[in-house]
Design a protein around this motif. Structure first.
Motif, short mmCIF file in Angstrom:
data_model
loop_
_atom_site.label_atom_id
_atom_site.label_comp_id
_atom_site.label_asym_id
_atom_site.label_seq_id
_atom_site.Cartn_x
_atom_site.Cartn_y
_atom_site.Cartn_z
N VAL A 185 52.23 30.31 46.44
CA VAL A 185 51.69 31.62 46.08
C VAL A 185 52.81 32.39 45.38
CG1 VAL A 185 50.67 33.79 46.89
CG2 VAL A 185 50.17 31.64 48.12
N ILE A 187 49.77 38.47 42.50
CA ILE A 187 49.95 37.16 43.12
C ILE A 187 48.99 36.15 42.49
CG2 ILE A 187 50.63 38.25 45.31
CD1 ILE A 187 47.95 37.18 46.50
N CYS A 188 49.27 34.87 42.67
CA CYS A 188 48.32 33.82 42.27
C CYS A 188 48.66 32.55 43.03
CB CYS A 188 48.36 33.57 40.77
SG CYS A 188 49.87 32.77 40.18
N ASP A 202 43.27 29.61 48.88
CA ASP A 202 42.85 30.95 49.32
C ASP A 202 43.43 31.33 50.69
OD1 ASP A 202 41.46 31.43 47.01
OD2 ASP A 202 39.54 30.73 47.80
N LYS A 211 46.93 32.45 50.20
CA LYS A 211 46.98 33.80 49.58
C LYS A 211 46.63 34.87 50.61
CE LYS A 211 44.61 32.86 45.72
NZ LYS A 211 44.09 32.95 44.33
N THR A 258 49.00 37.85 51.45
CA THR A 258 48.46 39.20 51.33
C THR A 258 48.77 40.00 52.60
OG1 THR A 258 46.71 38.53 49.82
CG2 THR A 258 46.29 40.50 51.11
N ASP A 285 45.18 40.00 43.12
CA ASP A 285 45.10 38.53 43.07
C ASP A 285 44.63 38.12 41.68
OD1 ASP A 285 44.60 35.85 43.32
OD2 ASP A 285 43.33 36.03 45.10
#
Ligand SMILES: NC(=O)c1ccc[n+]([C@@H]2O[C@H](COP(=O)([O-])OP(=O)(O)OC[C@H]3O[C@@H](n4cnc5c(N)ncnc54)[C@H](OP(=O)(O)O)[C@@H]3O)[C@@H](O)[C@H]2O)c1
Length: 227
Positions: free
Chosen positions: A143, A168-169, A173, A176, A180, A192
């Motif tokens: 991430v 962010i990327c 999921d 992330k 987060t 995102d």
């Protein structure tokens, strides 16, 4: 309630084992931040002596090798020179980062001087450093985060303009979501930008962020997304 990745339902109470690969300003600043927010922290380096001061000021944090820090962490932070990022992950061991969220703070800065304040990269706009790392270490869940702000503002950023935005990327999921939670705990808004290819756009934000620094010695600012 605690999930297998150590993420509590209440973000502010998240506590994780964090393995930070690096001994520079970013590793030290994020290490302090993770300790401050109650996480268990181990910094990894080839040269532990470099971190003697940090260890003395942060007695709850530990210092070890890249491999030991990667093995220790349920969350990994990659905070090393961009040109050495792949070598450091090889030294850390692919098996020690597999299946784990890896916060990638790195930038692909070339060993060349900036041109009129604009950093030179060793990547192209068609392939970011994080894509290279994700391809080689396919089991890790990278991430991108913290790559486009100075280390002094990474934890508890304070700006007159309010909470800054961290772009962010990454492909995973769940990873992330974990990152987060950390960013929220550290005082950031999160935007995102999608999958790993978005690092082609996020990494060059570091060039933009550094220009006022190189041209006017102004290093205190951050990005904010307005809607
Ligand atoms: N400085 C900032 O404010 C800032 C802000 C945003 C993003 N970033 C990015 O975050 C990353 C870390 O930046 P930094 O300023 O903290 O530190 P840095 O000086 O870019 O990197 C220091 C780290 O890189 C490792 N390293 C360097 N050459 C190596 C090699 N040949 N083989 C193995 N490891 C090597 C060092 O390992 P040892 O510990 O073993 O010496 C050390 O841990 C960079 O990619 C940078 O672009 C920096």
């Amino acid at each position: 309630m605690r999930s297998p990745l150590g993420v509590n339902n209440h973000r502010k109470e998240m506590k994780m084992r964090v393995g930070i690969l690096g001994s520079g300003d970013v590793a030290k600043a994020l290490g302090r931040g993770f300790v401050k927010y109650g996480h268990d922290v181990m910094l990894g380096t080839r040269t532990p002596d470099k971190l003697a001061d940090w260890a003395a000021k942060n007695p709850k944090g530990r210092v070890a090798t890249f491999a030991e820090a990667a093995k220790f962490g349920e969350l990994i932070v990659l905070a090393v020179k961009g040109t050495a990022a792949a070598d450091v992950l090889r030294a850390a061991g692919a098996e020690n980062v597999a299946r784990k969220p890896v916060i990638d703070t790195t930038n692909p800065i070339a060993d060349l001087p900036p041109s009129n304040g604009v950093l030179r990269f060793f990547t192209s706009l068609d392939e970011s450093l994080m894509e290279r790392l994700q391809n080689e270490f396919a089991g890790a869940r990278f991430v991108k985060a913290f790559s486009s702000v100075g280390n002094a503002s990474m934890v508890d950023p304070e700006f007159k303009g309010g909470k800054p935005t961290m772009f962010i990327c990454g492909n995973d999921d769940a990873a992330k979501k974990t990152v987060t939670g950390i960013l929220d705990q550290f005082g950031w808004e999160i935007a995102d930008m999608g999958k790993v290819e978005a690092a082609r756009a996020i990494e060059p934000l570091c060039m933009l962020w550094c220009i006022p620094g190189f041209l006017r010695n102004d290093w205190v600012h951050a990005f904010k997304m307005l809607a």
